[in-house]
Enzyme design. Structure first.
Site, short mmCIF file in Angstrom:
data_model
loop_
_atom_site.label_atom_id
_atom_site.label_comp_id
_atom_site.label_asym_id
_atom_site.label_seq_id
_atom_site.Cartn_x
_atom_site.Cartn_y
_atom_site.Cartn_z
N HIS A 205 -56.29 -6.49 -97.35
CA HIS A 205 -55.66 -6.92 -96.10
C HIS A 205 -54.93 -8.26 -96.26
CE1 HIS A 205 -56.23 -6.52 -91.50
NE2 HIS A 205 -55.15 -7.22 -91.77
N ASP B 110 -51.43 -2.49 -88.37
CA ASP B 110 -52.19 -3.75 -88.26
C ASP B 110 -51.43 -4.85 -87.53
OD1 ASP B 110 -54.43 -5.51 -88.81
OD2 ASP B 110 -53.00 -6.59 -90.05
N HIS C 25 -51.21 -10.36 -95.56
CA HIS C 25 -49.86 -10.42 -94.97
C HIS C 25 -49.00 -11.29 -95.88
CE1 HIS C 25 -51.06 -8.55 -91.13
NE2 HIS C 25 -52.22 -9.16 -91.34
N ASP D 133 -57.57 -10.63 -94.52
CA ASP D 133 -56.64 -10.73 -93.38
C ASP D 133 -55.85 -12.05 -93.49
OD1 ASP D 133 -55.14 -10.25 -91.17
OD2 ASP D 133 -56.79 -10.36 -89.73
#
Lengths: 447, 330
Positions: free
Chosen positions: A65, A156, A67, A309
């Site tokens: 996860h 997401d 970004h 994340d």
């Protein structure tokens, strides 16, 4: 013309940790592969030595996860800066989330992003959105995307609100053998809340989102998985209730997996008391009970993987009133240290309610950071299994005794929105080998 | 000699003051009430200081009250009109505030629609920050003037100069959940010994009252009214009604409005308070708001001296109060 000798490296003095075992060993790599593993290796001439005395040597990590923000969010992060942060955190592969601008929702976008990843300091596993533009209205071309190599689909940043659309996505994913990963947030329950609804939201006057925001969507998705005999992955679980739902569903035999983040196992909503938007994240930081439930879930395998994340946001966007700032925290560079400190060493605990339970071992962390995430993301290569001759040289050396302070100015990420700024962490990634290249030596990125 | 001691820098939350700080502000407010009664109600206490009122949200009374307080202390005032400022050109809140700060103002009196905006502002600027309302967080000067007004009423009723609000039973009625006035009042009144009860429909009470220094939070308005010394009625904001799922204002008025009929159930002599502006006929009936036990006008009147005391506390600390206010004959 002479052919350059392939790079040779010997990692000396490490305690080798694989899935379940620990032993003392040196490792010799040539080019991108491990050539020899033995208790005491003779260093061949010309080989570079990486000292690993009193350190753990593990297969490098896989983050489910991340970004990376490219394209569209280059002010906050790029593939290069994000993968550098990943390498410093000990990762050899990150799953890039598709909530870019524009979203990764077509083969053309996947190919474009793939073209940006050539010089990354780790593998970038590209995931695609579930719905076009992540608008929750119509499905992306799953079959085309799967054929182009996409194995993970997620909206997401948002959950798929529409029940029927989610059912369709799960059915198609089942046929194609790809993973649907859900950000569980029912927007009718969230009502635009900016933090966990409870004691602190009430004191601070910040509109909150209750735990039910996550739990009703987990419950709905479990029902769909059961009815369709589908499988799915739950992203960043954060509430006691959601974890209990997943626990029961696993006991029932549903084919589901779940992840939790370092921040949800270490921090509570009390952090928001300063109104510092570094502590704004979605799902939000919750109560001590929830933190303990996340740790329990990790302990009893309800939660399969720890995922960062990693969500970079440029300083100016976080330097806004709490309700105006975007949610998200960076985490790649600190994830393993936080997990080690909280779950294995158990020092620096800010939530100390579970000291009666068994601490995890370093081998448990290998399961949570390597074996399970690699299996969930279907990126299982030889390096995710054992550290043995013939396997890829994707390795990480972790010094469990180094105590270090997180300094904002030192982040390799282009953003500084870490909740651990100025805190002391226990244990640090010292070296990372990616395909045999020492991309990190002595906690310093080499390119 | 410049006072080298740690001076209070900001008033963002009632918690910045604590009980002693609140009592000090109330004490100095009395001095400024006396100043207000003079033929020339102006003192040179803050001559040479500049106070900027920076309002990102509409306000009439709070802004007027602060500007009047500053002028009576001889401070220069700047009125920053945000709709006309560069915020509308996309400038960030931080840049806007730092720009005002860089002009060299001594205090920024700030109102903003985001909870915690004043807390952040205090980290960003060198000037003193006075929170004139930040989102649903706090409105500390409102609570100070309310505490001052209530103490004044108790003193006048009992004929003795009580120091605090010890034992005074206060019911705060209405939309507590979204109210910065309620948050500041709970902190201020309880710090002074009052026993505060929150009353409202459950959907407008705080989700959690853990850590709130209150007696109770309840829907039982009539039971509370019978045993209260002061009933503090909050303004009902129309836009919140839909949010909270309340069907209409008539339903609210019937269940939680301080109507003429319901006010008959009040304990004898109970005071009525309201932060304004009033929705007459919704949360309170005119006959009650304008009745003999109403402190609503006194609240407005006390706004100026209390804000003078706050400004003086933050900006005039190195100056002696007796010296700067003179004796009124000069």
């Amino acid at each position: 013309m002479a052919v350059a000798e392939p790079r040779a490296i010997v990692i000396k003095g490490a305690t080798l940790v694989e899935d379940g075992t620990e032993r003392r060993a040196d490792v010799h790599t040539v080019g991108g592969s491990i050539v020899e593993v033995s208790r005491e290796l003779e260093v061949p001439s010309g080989a570079q030595i990486l000292d690993a005395s009193d350190c753990y040597l593990m297969p490098a990590f896989v983050d489910l996860h991340t970004h990376l923000r490219e394209p569209g969010g280059e002010r906050a992060e790029t593939v290069t800066t994000g993968s550098r942060a990943a390498a410093l955190g000990g990762y050899r592969c990150v799953v890039a989330m598709p909530n870019t601008v524009p979203a990764i929702d077509s083969v053309a976008m996947v190919e474009f992003l793939r073209s940006l990843c050539g010089d990354a300091l780790c593998d970038v596993e590209i995931s695609a959105a579930i719905t076009v533009g992540r608008l929750g209205e119509s499905l992306v071309p799953f079959r085309e995307l799967a054929a182009s190599g996409v194995r993970i689909f997620t909206d997401d940043g948002r959950g798929v609100q529409d029940d029927a659309l989610m059912a369709e996505a799960l059915a198609i994913a089942r046929e194609l053998g790809v993973v649907v990963a859900q950000h569980c947030e029912d927007e009718s329950h969230a009502r635009g809340g900016h933090m966990h609804e409870g004691r602190w939201s009430s004191l601070l006057g910040i509109p909150g989102q209750p735990s039910s925001t996550e739990e009703v969507m987990v419950a709905r998705d479990l029902r769909l998985v059961r009815e369709l005999d589908a499988s799915m992955h739950f992203l960043h679980l954060s509430t006691e209730g959601a974890i209990e739902l997943v626990r029961r569903a696993k006991a029932e035999g549903l084919r589901i997996t779940a992840e939790a983040t370092p921040h949800h196992l270490s921090l509570t909503h009390a952090e928001v008391a300063t109104y510092d938007a570094r502590f704004k994240v979605n799902p939000p930081l919750r109560t001590e009970r929830d933190v303990l439930a996340v740790r329990d879930g990790i302990g009893d395998h309800t939660i399969d993987a720890i995922a960062t994340d990693h969500a970079p946001h440029s300083p100016e966007t976080k330097d806004e009133p709490f309700d105006c700032a975007p949610p998200g925290m960076i985490g790649l560079e600190t994830a393993f240290s936080v997990a080690y400190g909280e779950l294995v060493a158990r020092d620096n605990l800010r939530v100390a309610g579970d000291l009666a339970s068994r601490p995890l071992t370093i081998a448990d962390l290998v399961r949570l950071f390597v074996t399970h995430p690699a299996r969930i993301a279907r990126v299982s290569g030889p390096s995710t299994q054992l550290i043995g001759a013939g396997n890829a040289a994707d390795l990480v050396v972790f010094d469990p005794s180094e105590r270090w302070t997180v300094h904002l100015e030192d982040t390799a990420s282009r953003s500084q929105n870490t909740p651990y700024a100025n805190l002391n962490l226990t244990g640090r990634v010292r070296h990372t080998l990616y395909r045999g290249e020492p991309v990190v030596i002595d906690a310093t990125a080499q390119r | 000699m410049i006072d080298e001691m740690q001076e209070p820098r900001n008033l963002v939350s009632i918690e910045d003051l604590g009980r002693d700080g609140i009592l000090e502000v109330l004490r100095e407010s009395e001095t400024f009430v006396e100043v207000a009664s003079r033929r020339m109600p102006k003192v040179p206490a803050l001559r040479g200081k500049t106070v900027a009122t920076v309002f990102f949200e509409k306000s009439t009374r709070t802004r007027l009250s602060f500007e009047m307080a500053a002028k009576r202390l001889s401070a220069d005032t700047l009125t920053v009109d945000i709709s006309a400022s560069s915020m509308s050109k996309g400038e960030s809140l931080r840049d806007t505030l730092e720009t005002i700060d860089a002009l060299g103002v001594d205090a920024i009196v700030m109102r903003h629609h985001s909870s915690g905006a004043a807390v952040q502002a205090a980290r960003w600027v060198k000037a003193c920050v006075i929170n004139a309302g930040d989102g649903q967080h706090e409105h500390p000067t409102q609570a100070l003037l309310d505490a001052f007004t209530l103490r004044e009423a108790i003193r006048s009723a009992r004929g003795t100069d009580v120091e605090d609000l010890d034992g005074c039973r206060v019911a705060i009625v209405g939309d507590i959940r979204h109210s910065r006035v309620a948050r500041s009042n709970v902190l201020a009144l309880s710090a002074l010994g009052a026993r505060v009860t929150l009353v409202g429909p459950s959907e407008l009470l705080p989700v959690s009252v853990e850590g709130w220094p209150i007696e109770a939070a309840t829907e039982e308005l009539d039971a509370v009214l019978a045993s209260t010394d002061a009933c503090y009625v909050l303004r009902i904001q129309h836009e919140r009604m839909a949010d909270a799922g309340l069907s209409d204002l008539r339903e609210y008025r019937r269940s939680f409005g301080l109507t003429v009929e319901r006010a008959r159930g009040l304990a004898p002599g109970a005071w009525i308070m309201h932060p304004g502006p009033l929705n007459r006929g919704v949360e309170i009936d005119s006959q009650v708001a304008d009745g003999p036990n109403s402190l609503i006008r006194a609240q407005v009147r006390n706004g100026v001296p209390v804000r003078m005391a706050v400004l003086f506390r933050l900006l005039g600390r190195s100056r002696d109060i007796e010296e700067v206010i003179g004796d009124g004959r000069g």
